[in-house]
Design a protein around this motif. Structure first.
Motif, PDB file in Angstrom:
ATOM      1  N   ARG A  45      12.810   2.739  -0.627  1.00 22.22           N
ATOM      2  CA  ARG A  45      12.622   1.430  -0.402  1.00 22.22           C
ATOM      3  C   ARG A  45      11.907   1.529   0.831  1.00 22.22           C
ATOM      4  O   ARG A  45      12.042   2.297   1.912  1.00 22.22           O
ATOM      5  N   VAL A  46      10.971   0.512   0.824  1.00 26.60           N
ATOM      6  CA  VAL A  46       9.865   0.362   1.938  1.00 26.60           C
ATOM      7  C   VAL A  46      10.051  -1.123   2.227  1.00 26.60           C
ATOM      8  O   VAL A  46       9.891  -2.078   1.725  1.00 26.60           O
TER       9      VAL A  46
ATOM     10  N   ILE B 265       1.637   6.134  -1.596  1.00 29.83           N
ATOM     11  CA  ILE B 265       2.317   6.927  -0.880  1.00 29.83           C
ATOM     12  C   ILE B 265       3.445   7.569  -1.663  1.00 29.83           C
ATOM     13  O   ILE B 265       3.597   8.441  -2.160  1.00 29.83           O
ATOM     14  N   VAL B 266       4.454   6.564  -1.837  1.00 26.70           N
ATOM     15  CA  VAL B 266       5.506   6.767  -2.589  1.00 26.70           C
ATOM     16  C   VAL B 266       5.469   7.511  -3.947  1.00 26.70           C
ATOM     17  O   VAL B 266       5.895   8.584  -4.208  1.00 26.70           O
TER      18      VAL B 266
ATOM     19  N   GLU C 176       0.810  -1.325  -0.154  1.00 27.32           N
ATOM     20  CA  GLU C 176      -0.026   0.232  -0.028  1.00 27.32           C
ATOM     21  C   GLU C 176       0.856   1.364  -0.114  1.00 27.32           C
ATOM     22  O   GLU C 176       0.615   2.180  -0.829  1.00 27.32           O
ATOM     23  N   ILE C 177       1.964   1.130   0.736  1.00 29.97           N
ATOM     24  CA  ILE C 177       2.758   2.487   0.742  1.00 29.97           C
ATOM     25  C   ILE C 177       3.502   2.559  -0.376  1.00 29.97           C
ATOM     26  O   ILE C 177       3.618   3.805  -1.132  1.00 29.97           O
ATOM     27  N   ARG C 178       3.960   1.504  -1.115  1.00 34.74           N
ATOM     28  CA  ARG C 178       4.640   1.679  -2.539  1.00 34.74           C
ATOM     29  C   ARG C 178       3.876   2.220  -3.516  1.00 34.74           C
ATOM     30  O   ARG C 178       4.301   2.941  -4.341  1.00 34.74           O
TER      31      ARG C 178
ATOM     32  N   TRP D 261       1.996  10.369   6.947  1.00 32.95           N
ATOM     33  CA  TRP D 261       0.869   9.597   5.997  1.00 32.95           C
ATOM     34  C   TRP D 261       1.133   8.217   6.113  1.00 32.95           C
ATOM     35  O   TRP D 261       0.287   7.494   6.346  1.00 32.95           O
ATOM     36  N   VAL D 262       2.377   7.634   6.156  1.00 36.36           N
ATOM     37  CA  VAL D 262       2.535   6.370   6.613  1.00 36.36           C
ATOM     38  C   VAL D 262       2.113   5.948   7.985  1.00 36.36           C
ATOM     39  O   VAL D 262       1.458   4.816   8.008  1.00 36.36           O
TER      40      VAL D 262
END
Length: 233
Positions: free
Chosen positions: A171-172, A158-159, A153-155, A197-198
């Motif tokens: 990198r996450v 958000i990224v 989800e973050i990759r 946000w994360v």
């Protein structure tokens, strides 16, 4: 579960005990024991939530019947003595019921529980009809989310939104709900935004941010035009 933010309808229990407003004392006790819950919503003939009855409400009646001698002039406070003499759920229940809507976010539900000192909330629609119950344990379900699900989800959400023109790959990594962000970004002012946000992603416990700005290359001839650089804050 994917997507942010999750809402009450994602985690609530849909098959729940609901007591009719005319239920008698022993019916209430029996129902709570059979369902192994400490409280239940009370509904009217149309299924609308009109109150909540809990074990604490029932114990007030037990307090008045414990056999302890009462001196002349002693009495229970009005609200407690009324409940102690009650025999139906309509007389025992706490009103108004503290409820929550299915579309409320999990933090909103958690704040409501904390504010009112309750462990669960009846979930009602716009007409007040009972749709389920959300408990503290339901709100914790998001922390059972798989690490890779959180990372994806973050990759993907958000990224790309914040760091589409990053100075290098972002990198996450997620381990036990703890997110680690590494890489170089062009705009360092976006780093606090990314961390906040994360942290809001369901299932995230903490964020370890190792994001940095672009590599600084010394300006060998600062008098030459068109080669101005600004060091990251």
């Amino acid at each position: 579960m994917t997507g942010t933010p999750h809402v009450v309808s994602d985690v609530m229990t849909r098959t729940v005990l609901a007591l009719h407003h005319g239920a008698a004392f022993k019916e209430i006790v029996t129902a709570l024991q059979q369902w192994q819950v400490s409280a239940a919503p009370v509904v009217d003939d149309d299924g609308r939530v009109v109150g909540v009855v809990s074990e604490a409400d029932l114990l007030r009646k037990e307090e008045a019947c414990d056999g302890a001698p009462v001196r002349y002039g002693d009495s229970l406070p009005d609200s407690r003595s009324t409940k102690a003499a009650s025999v139906t759920v309509e007389e025992l229940m706490t009103v108004p019921a503290v409820t929550v809507h299915p579309e409320a976010t999990l933090p909103e539900a958690a704040r409501s529980m904390a504010r009112h000192g309750v462990k669960r909330l009846p979930v009602v629609d716009a007409n007040g009809l009972l749709k389920g119950v959300v408990s503290r344990s339901d709100l914790l379900k998001v922390f059972l989310r798989e690490d890779e699900d959180i990372a994806e989800e973050i990759r993907h959400t958000i990224v790309p939104h914040l760091f589409a023109d990053s100075a290098g790959p972002i990198r996450v990594a997620v381990d036990g709900g703890v997110v680690t962000l590494t890489g170089r970004v062009t705009d360092t002012t976006l780093i606090p935004v990314a961390v906040g946000w994360v942290r809001s992603v369901d299932g995230v416990i903490a964020v370890d941010c190792a994001l940095t700005g672009p590599r600084h290359r010394p300006d060998l001839d600062p008098d030459l035009p068109g080669d101005e650089r600004v060091s990251p804050a």
